[in-house]
Scaffold this active site. Structure first.
Site, mmCIF file in Angstrom:
data_model
loop_
_atom_site.group_PDB
_atom_site.id
_atom_site.type_symbol
_atom_site.label_atom_id
_atom_site.label_comp_id
_atom_site.label_asym_id
_atom_site.label_seq_id
_atom_site.Cartn_x
_atom_site.Cartn_y
_atom_site.Cartn_z
ATOM 1 N N SER A 142 0.817 -1.284 0.048
ATOM 2 C CA SER A 142 -0.057 0.003 0.037
ATOM 3 C C SER A 142 0.727 1.430 -0.031
ATOM 4 O O SER A 142 1.655 1.516 -0.833
ATOM 5 C CB SER A 142 -0.978 -0.076 1.145
ATOM 6 O OG SER A 142 -2.112 0.724 0.872
ATOM 7 N N HIS A 152 -7.887 -5.815 1.062
ATOM 8 C CA HIS A 152 -6.655 -5.222 1.163
ATOM 9 C C HIS A 152 -5.743 -5.466 2.057
ATOM 10 O O HIS A 152 -6.023 -5.203 3.447
ATOM 11 C CB HIS A 152 -7.027 -3.631 1.283
ATOM 12 C CG HIS A 152 -5.690 -2.648 1.206
ATOM 13 N ND1 HIS A 152 -5.066 -2.442 0.437
ATOM 14 C CD2 HIS A 152 -5.336 -1.967 2.384
ATOM 15 C CE1 HIS A 152 -4.245 -1.301 0.448
ATOM 16 N NE2 HIS A 152 -4.299 -1.205 1.635
HETATM 17 C C1 GTR Z 1 -5.232 4.401 2.458
HETATM 18 C C2 GTR Z 1 -4.853 5.090 1.408
HETATM 19 C C3 GTR Z 1 -4.199 4.514 0.270
HETATM 20 C C4 GTR Z 1 -3.254 3.129 0.917
HETATM 21 C C5 GTR Z 1 -3.615 2.674 2.225
HETATM 22 C C6 GTR Z 1 -2.567 1.944 3.048
HETATM 23 O O1 GTR Z 1 -5.880 5.130 3.440
HETATM 24 O O2 GTR Z 1 -5.884 6.142 0.885
HETATM 25 O O3 GTR Z 1 -3.644 5.345 -0.580
HETATM 26 O O4 GTR Z 1 -2.192 3.881 1.009
HETATM 27 O O5 GTR Z 1 -4.273 3.558 3.003
HETATM 28 O O6 GTR Z 1 -1.454 2.489 3.013
HETATM 29 O O7 GTR Z 1 -3.080 0.965 3.584
#
Ligand code: GTR
Length: 388
Positions: A222, A364
């Site tokens: 991420s 995610h």
């Molecule tokens: C979220 C962000 C993403 C990603 C994510 C993470 O809130 O919007 O771009 O970076 O966090 O790092 O898990």
């Protein structure tokens, strides 16, 4: 009600493929003076520096390379880690500039029973030290699995370099080593700082006889994935950059209106980027770059893009399409990849060396399935380069 409808329409993310829109990507192979780039030499000499500068000035900021001194101290060493399978080391990397010092702590497991030096996975970790415990439950950082596969695994906590916080991000290297950067419109910001940390750890690897510093695989999940790509783009000692679900301002095409946008990311995480990046909110079409160019900066080295089917926020398809769009630069180096035009089915790995991709089922995160694909890819890449 009108106001409510207005704001929700303005800020709502699009998840409808039919509304993702069409776009024209900035040209990879045309220099700013109009010259067509037709050779690897011209890419390296002309276009690559131009694109690096565009990312520096418009997205991530500079990454200063100068310092006065670097020192490595092994703080802890356990030859019998992981039931004797690995040697665990905790190494302090001290970097000194203008008499100020910062310390990056590296956690490292090296497999015991195989021939050295070994390739290494290096993780940019924004989830804290607890997520670098070697336990079978820890799929995010599966030390034993990686060691069993013949690789070392290393990681550091991003807060040693720049805390992941809107204002506190300056508290380590920016305040201590590079205070002048904070005053510059294109000065270093958090993602660039994390990548700087990777480069200092590679400096350490170059001194550790058990580690093959020509085979460093940088892995980020991420926000860490965004940093891994920007770091790999600049530091050519990175052999493979692995972007796990890096999404917006990582591997995803910014111009594709799907999931997270430049507007949302610059509002929520201003410290990751130069302030000028926010000017491209709802205005991505005017960005002088798009993220396929970031992936292309890895050429001729390897890039692996991983995504998850339920992670629409990070736009799996937009990440795949960026990889597809990066291919012409690899071709300049004689690496004629032919990734399928459409994203492969879930859980199927596509490898067209030096490029690789998968979109697994699920949410995610970074898990054992992802890591197994990274290992398979790295095995193939190093074997193919006759390096392993
Ligand atoms: C979220 C962000 C993403 C990603 C994510 C993470 O809130 O919007 O771009 O970076 O966090 O790092 O898990």
């Amino acid at each position: 009600l009108l106001l409510f409808t207005l704001t929700t329409t303005l800020f709502a993310q699009n998840y409808d493929e039919t509304k993702a829109g069409s776009y024209v990507l900035p040209e990879l192979l045309k220099a700013q003076n109009g010259k067509e780039i037709v050779s690897a030499e011209d890419w390296d000499r002309i276009r690559r520096p131009e694109i690096l500068k565009l990312f520096e000035d418009n997205v991530y900021g500079q990454v200063p390379k100068d310092f006065d001194k670097i020192e490595f101290k092994v703080l802890e060493q356990n030859y019998k880690a992981l039931n004797g399978k690995a040697t665990y080391k905790q190494v302090a990397v001290d970097v000194i500039r203008n008499k100020k010092v910062i310390t990056v702590q590296v956690h490292l497991f090296i497999p015991n029973k195989i021939k050295k030096p070994v390739p290494v996975f290096l993780t940019i970790n924004h989830r804290g030290l607890d997520t670098m415990q070697a336990s079978p439950e820890n799929e995010f950082w599966p030390a034993e699995e990686i060691v069993n596969s013949g690789y070392a695994i290393a990681g550091f906590d991003v807060k040693d370099v720049a805390p992941d916080h809107k204002t506190d991000y300056v508290n380590q290297i920016l305040t201590k080593l590079y205070p002048e950067q904070t005053l510059q419109p294109n000065g270093m910001r958090a993602l660039g700082a994390w990548g700087w940390g990777v480069s200092r750890i590679i400096d350490y690897f170059e001194t550790d006889k058990d580690i093959d510093a020509s085979k460093v695989i940088v892995v980020g999940h991420s926000r860490g994935g965004k940093a891994a790509l920007w770091c790999g783009a600049q530091d050519r000692r990175v052999a493979i950059a692995v972007s796990n679900e890096s999404g917006n301002s990582g591997a995803k095409i910014s111009r594709r209106n799907f999931g997270e946008t430049v507007e949302v990311i610059t509002r929520n995480f201003p410290h990751w980027f130069v302030p000028g990046y926010a000017a491209f909110a709802n205005n991505e079409g005017n960005l002088p770059v798009d993220q396929h160019m970031l992936l292309a900066l890895m050429a001729p080295r390897a890039v692996y893009v991983a995504s998850a089917a339920d992670d629409s926020w990070a736009d799996p398809k937009g990440q795949y399409l960026a990889l597809v769009a990066a291919q012409p630069v690899f071709s300049l180096f004689g690496l004629k990849t032919s990734l399928p035009a459409n994203m492969p089915p879930n859980n199927e790995q596509v490898i067209q060396l030096p490029l690789g991709f998968h979109n697994r089922d699920g949410i995610h995160n970074m898990n054992l399935f992802d890591w197994k694909q990274f290992v398979k890819f790295a095995d193939e890449y190093f074997k193919n380069n006759n390096k392993k």
